[in-house]
Design a protein around this motif. Structure first.
Motif, mmCIF file in Angstrom:
data_model
loop_
_atom_site.group_PDB
_atom_site.id
_atom_site.type_symbol
_atom_site.label_atom_id
_atom_site.label_comp_id
_atom_site.label_asym_id
_atom_site.label_seq_id
_atom_site.Cartn_x
_atom_site.Cartn_y
_atom_site.Cartn_z
ATOM 1 N N LYS A 119 8.416 -9.743 6.641
ATOM 2 C CA LYS A 119 7.763 -8.942 5.610
ATOM 3 C C LYS A 119 8.712 -7.872 5.065
ATOM 4 O O LYS A 119 9.532 -7.327 5.789
ATOM 5 C CB LYS A 119 6.525 -8.258 6.186
ATOM 6 C CG LYS A 119 5.504 -9.236 6.718
ATOM 7 C CD LYS A 119 4.182 -8.563 6.910
ATOM 8 C CE LYS A 119 3.129 -9.425 7.527
ATOM 9 N NZ LYS A 119 2.947 -10.714 7.120
ATOM 10 N N GLU A 120 8.521 -7.558 3.798
ATOM 11 C CA GLU A 120 9.272 -6.458 3.200
ATOM 12 C C GLU A 120 8.741 -5.146 3.761
ATOM 13 O O GLU A 120 7.537 -4.899 3.751
ATOM 14 C CB GLU A 120 9.110 -6.471 1.680
ATOM 15 C CG GLU A 120 9.861 -5.357 0.997
ATOM 16 C CD GLU A 120 9.734 -5.366 -0.518
ATOM 17 O OE1 GLU A 120 9.792 -4.269 -1.093
ATOM 18 O OE2 GLU A 120 9.598 -6.452 -1.127
ATOM 19 N N VAL A 121 9.650 -4.309 4.256
ATOM 20 C CA VAL A 121 9.234 -3.022 4.821
ATOM 21 C C VAL A 121 9.775 -1.831 4.024
ATOM 22 O O VAL A 121 9.263 -0.720 4.184
ATOM 23 C CB VAL A 121 9.620 -2.894 6.315
ATOM 24 C CG1 VAL A 121 8.875 -3.912 7.155
ATOM 25 C CG2 VAL A 121 11.114 -3.017 6.521
ATOM 26 N N ALA A 122 10.772 -2.038 3.185
ATOM 27 C CA ALA A 122 11.318 -0.945 2.381
ATOM 28 C C ALA A 122 12.125 -1.516 1.221
ATOM 29 O O ALA A 122 12.648 -2.627 1.302
ATOM 30 C CB ALA A 122 12.195 -0.037 3.235
ATOM 31 N N ARG A 123 12.222 -0.690 0.155
ATOM 32 C CA ARG A 123 12.972 -1.094 -1.032
ATOM 33 C C ARG A 123 13.500 0.161 -1.719
ATOM 34 O O ARG A 123 12.815 1.169 -1.767
ATOM 35 C CB ARG A 123 12.046 -1.858 -1.967
ATOM 36 C CG ARG A 123 12.645 -2.225 -3.304
ATOM 37 C CD ARG A 123 11.608 -2.848 -4.212
ATOM 38 N NE ARG A 123 11.147 -4.112 -3.667
ATOM 39 C CZ ARG A 123 11.128 -5.254 -4.333
ATOM 40 N NH1 ARG A 123 11.540 -5.304 -5.568
ATOM 41 N NH2 ARG A 123 10.692 -6.347 -3.760
ATOM 42 N N ILE A 124 14.705 0.050 -2.256
ATOM 43 C CA ILE A 124 15.299 1.156 -3.013
ATOM 44 C C ILE A 124 16.246 0.569 -4.056
ATOM 45 O O ILE A 124 16.898 -0.444 -3.809
ATOM 46 C CB ILE A 124 16.021 2.157 -2.073
ATOM 47 C CG1 ILE A 124 16.353 3.444 -2.805
ATOM 48 C CG2 ILE A 124 17.246 1.532 -1.437
ATOM 49 C CD1 ILE A 124 16.772 4.589 -1.902
ATOM 50 N N SER A 125 16.310 1.216 -5.217
ATOM 51 C CA SER A 125 17.206 0.772 -6.286
ATOM 52 C C SER A 125 18.261 1.832 -6.548
ATOM 53 O O SER A 125 18.030 3.017 -6.322
ATOM 54 C CB SER A 125 16.419 0.501 -7.569
ATOM 55 O OG SER A 125 15.565 -0.603 -7.397
ATOM 56 N N GLY A 126 19.402 1.374 -7.036
ATOM 57 C CA GLY A 126 20.496 2.269 -7.374
ATOM 58 C C GLY A 126 21.634 2.164 -6.378
ATOM 59 O O GLY A 126 21.430 1.809 -5.224
ATOM 60 N N ALA A 127 22.824 2.488 -6.848
ATOM 61 C CA ALA A 127 24.019 2.438 -5.997
ATOM 62 C C ALA A 127 23.985 3.579 -4.995
ATOM 63 O O ALA A 127 23.528 4.676 -5.295
ATOM 64 C CB ALA A 127 25.276 2.512 -6.851
#
Length: 139
Positions: A119-127
């Motif tokens: 399952k997906e537990v975290a997500r973040i965008s950007g360098a």
């Protein structure tokens, strides 16, 4: 036993708990299971990692034309050198894997997604810098 998916052939390997995973080799293709750098994987291999690996999987979704992705690439690799085999680091080219990128809901790149237990537990965008990647992953 710990299940570890090979980033080269997609085979699921069973490793005894307590064994040095960094030294493990794939039982099917005989390649190192962890090489201290993120593997650029296909959609099929990534889906196997997500579904079958007992090790958390950190995915960097990127594209070759993306400037921030080019900046983050070496940082993601540096983080992999420090954190594997505690975490599995893989890269998914969004241009070559558009269907999976769409199913994952990728709206901007680079995007990192952490999967644990299928399952997906975290997500973040950007360098991000390698130290920030590791801090974020530890949360």
């Amino acid at each position: 036993m710990i299940h570890v998916v090979c980033s080269h052939c997609g085979a699921t390997n069973r490793m005894p708990e307590g064994r040095d995973l960094a030294a493990g080799k794939c039982g099917k293709c005989n390649r190192q299971l962890f090489e201290g750098q993120p593997a650029d994987v296909s959609a099929a291999i990534l889906e196997k990692h997500i579904a079958k690996s007992d090790i958390p999987v950190l995915v960097d979704v990127w594209a070759p034309w993306c400037g921030p992705c080019k900046v983050m690439g070496p940082q993601f690799e540096a983080a992999a050198k420090q954190a594997e085999p505690k975490l599995r680091f893989v890269k998914l080219n969004s241009d070559e894997n558009q269907e999976l990128s769409s199913r994952l809901g990728i709206r901007g790149i680079p995007t990192m997604i952490m999967f644990r237990g299928g399952k997906e537990v975290a997500r973040i965008s950007g360098a991000m810098a390698s130290t920030d990647i590791l801090k974020w992953a530890d949360q």
